[in-house]
Design a protein around this motif. Structure first.
Motif, PDB file in Angstrom:
ATOM      1  N   CYS A  89      22.283  39.653-123.236  1.00 26.89           N
ATOM      2  CA  CYS A  89      21.481  39.984-122.061  1.00 26.89           C
ATOM      3  C   CYS A  89      22.314  39.845-120.793  1.00 26.89           C
ATOM      4  O   CYS A  89      23.022  38.860-120.605  1.00 26.89           O
ATOM      5  N   ARG A  90      22.225  40.825-119.919  1.00 26.53           N
ATOM      6  CA  ARG A  90      22.983  40.819-118.668  1.00 26.53           C
ATOM      7  C   ARG A  90      22.237  40.101-117.543  1.00 26.53           C
ATOM      8  O   ARG A  90      22.821  39.815-116.500  1.00 26.53           O
ATOM      9  N   ALA A  91      20.957  39.843-117.719  1.00 27.21           N
ATOM     10  CA  ALA A  91      20.169  39.217-116.661  1.00 27.21           C
ATOM     11  C   ALA A  91      20.452  37.723-116.589  1.00 27.21           C
ATOM     12  O   ALA A  91      20.710  37.067-117.602  1.00 27.21           O
ATOM     13  N   GLU A  92      20.422  37.194-115.388  1.00 28.95           N
ATOM     14  CA  GLU A  92      20.523  35.747-115.213  1.00 28.95           C
ATOM     15  C   GLU A  92      19.233  35.101-115.693  1.00 28.95           C
ATOM     16  O   GLU A  92      18.143  35.595-115.422  1.00 28.95           O
ATOM     17  N   PHE A  93      19.364  34.001-116.427  1.00 21.60           N
ATOM     18  CA  PHE A  93      18.188  33.316-116.951  1.00 21.60           C
ATOM     19  C   PHE A  93      17.271  32.899-115.804  1.00 21.60           C
ATOM     20  O   PHE A  93      17.702  32.247-114.849  1.00 21.60           O
ATOM     21  N   CYS A  94      16.014  33.295-115.888  1.00 26.72           N
ATOM     22  CA  CYS A  94      14.999  33.054-114.850  1.00 26.72           C
ATOM     23  C   CYS A  94      15.346  33.753-113.535  1.00 26.72           C
ATOM     24  O   CYS A  94      14.805  33.407-112.487  1.00 26.72           O
ATOM     25  N   SER A 142       9.701  32.424-115.260  1.00 29.20           N
ATOM     26  CA  SER A 142       9.581  31.601-114.056  1.00 29.20           C
ATOM     27  C   SER A 142      10.580  30.457-114.105  1.00 29.20           C
ATOM     28  O   SER A 142      10.643  29.702-115.088  1.00 29.20           O
ATOM     29  N   ALA A 143      11.352  30.288-113.027  1.00 35.03           N
ATOM     30  CA  ALA A 143      12.338  29.211-112.973  1.00 35.03           C
ATOM     31  C   ALA A 143      11.667  27.841-112.987  1.00 35.03           C
ATOM     32  O   ALA A 143      12.166  26.897-113.611  1.00 35.03           O
ATOM     33  N   SER A 144      10.540  27.711-112.321  1.00 28.47           N
ATOM     34  CA  SER A 144       9.859  26.411-112.259  1.00 28.47           C
ATOM     35  C   SER A 144       9.382  25.957-113.634  1.00 28.47           C
ATOM     36  O   SER A 144       9.292  24.757-113.904  1.00 28.47           O
ATOM     37  N   ARG A 145       9.104  26.894-114.504  1.00 27.44           N
ATOM     38  CA  ARG A 145       8.633  26.558-115.856  1.00 27.44           C
ATOM     39  C   ARG A 145       9.716  25.858-116.672  1.00 27.44           C
ATOM     40  O   ARG A 145       9.415  25.029-117.535  1.00 27.44           O
ATOM     41  N   PHE A 146      10.975  26.168-116.401  1.00 30.89           N
ATOM     42  CA  PHE A 146      12.065  25.615-117.198  1.00 30.89           C
ATOM     43  C   PHE A 146      12.961  24.678-116.390  1.00 30.89           C
ATOM     44  O   PHE A 146      14.091  24.397-116.775  1.00 30.89           O
ATOM     45  N   THR A 147      12.469  24.211-115.261  1.00 24.72           N
ATOM     46  CA  THR A 147      13.226  23.294-114.407  1.00 24.72           C
ATOM     47  C   THR A 147      12.584  21.908-114.462  1.00 24.72           C
ATOM     48  O   THR A 147      11.362  21.782-114.376  1.00 24.72           O
ATOM     49  N   ARG A 148      13.423  20.909-114.609  1.00 25.86           N
ATOM     50  CA  ARG A 148      12.952  19.531-114.697  1.00 25.86           C
ATOM     51  C   ARG A 148      13.653  18.684-113.640  1.00 25.86           C
ATOM     52  O   ARG A 148      14.787  18.955-113.259  1.00 25.86           O
ATOM     53  N   SER A 149      12.977  17.648-113.191  1.00 21.40           N
ATOM     54  CA  SER A 149      13.583  16.659-112.308  1.00 21.40           C
ATOM     55  C   SER A 149      13.945  15.438-113.136  1.00 21.40           C
ATOM     56  O   SER A 149      13.196  15.037-114.038  1.00 21.40           O
ATOM     57  N   GLY A 150      15.094  14.860-112.860  1.00 22.97           N
ATOM     58  CA  GLY A 150      15.536  13.701-113.622  1.00 22.97           C
ATOM     59  C   GLY A 150      16.249  12.706-112.735  1.00 22.97           C
ATOM     60  O   GLY A 150      16.692  13.030-111.632  1.00 22.97           O
TER      61      GLY A 150
END
Length: 269
Positions: free
Chosen positions: A143-148, A155-163
């Motif tokens: 895939c040539r698209a950037e993930f999210c 959605s980027a927020s769906r796969f983003t976590r704070s740690g």
């Protein structure tokens, strides 16, 4: 406007400004004393040698080279290696060290930084280099698209976590966060929200035994308790896109298109 080099002897020095993405700004001048203008103190850097600045009206990007500009005492080797100067905005120009009349000759960004064991050198990219980007998509099995990103549809927020950083291994470029599934973050991204490398983006290249291996060094001063933002990764294959993310309809690649090796393949029963 001051005209430079219009006389046999001229009181002109070269100045160099660096605006890092973490908000830090540094300024230097190829003179034997500090010069204050444009609201900034330009530190004396007599070892900075302007080699060439090429400006054109063509589409091809302009070029510039300044030797010794990354060897000032205020620029630390660890910060260069850690990527704090990557993609920093730059300005190069000429200044009259008596009247302080000045003019910016070149603007752009710092590209790849190289170390030849004696000094650091930087690739400079002018703003016109954006015109050289290839906007026509090429076929690829992945895939040539950037993930999210654009074209991915997730959605980027769906796969983003704070740690919160629990442990750090400076020699192995490893970090550890509690209550996070490290395997999901391989090929992902890590960005610290405080500390000496605030805003610098790290790629996550591996995960093992609760540790995340990142793609660039950490500077001293990064400590346990540092807050970070982590985004899950994707290997850009059709299997991962469909099975893990259920996003095969947005896959931007051609996984079943025959490649250049089609004629050299052995027949399969």
């Amino acid at each position: 406007m001051r005209v430079f080099f219009d006389r046999e002897l001229d009181t002109v020095a070269t100045f160099w400004r660096i605006y890092r993405k973490d908000g830090a700004a540094l300024a230097f001048a190829s003179h034997d004393r500090n010069l204050y203008f444009h609201g900034m103190c330009h530190l004396a850097a007599p070892g900075m040698i302007p080699a060439a600045i090429r400006l054109t009206s063509e589409i091809a990007h302009d070029s510039a080279e300044v030797q010794g500009a990354l060897n000032h005492d205020s620029i630390r080797e660890a910060e260069l290696a850690a990527g704090l100067f990557d993609d920093a905005a730059i300005e190069i120009g000429a200044v009259d060290w008596i009247s302080l009349d000045h003019h910016v000759l070149y603007t752009g960004r710092i590209g790849r930084i190289a170390d030849d064991n004696s000094q650091f050198s930087a690739e400079l990219r002018s703003t016109k280099s954006l015109l050289e980007r290839d906007l026509v998509p090429r076929t690829s099995p992945t895939c040539r698209a950037e993930f999210c990103g654009r074209g991915c549809g997730l959605s980027a927020s769906r796969f983003t976590r704070s740690g919160v950083l629990a442990a750090i291994d400076l020699e192995g470029n490893r970090v550890q966060f509690t209550e996070l599934n490290g395997e999901a973050f391989i090929d992902g991204r890590l960005r610290f929200q405080n500390g000496p490398q605030t805003g610098v983006s790290f790629g996550i290249v591996d995960a093992a035994d609760g540790w995340l291996v990142i793609d660039r060094p950490l500077v001293a001063g990064t400590s346990s308790g540092t807050h970070a933002e982590l985004r899950e990764g994707c290997d850009h294959t059709i299997a991962t896109c469909g099975e893990r993310f259920g996003n095969a309809k947005n896959f931007r690649g051609e996984p079943f298109l025959p490649g250049n090796d089609l004629l050299s393949r052995y027949g399969q029963p």
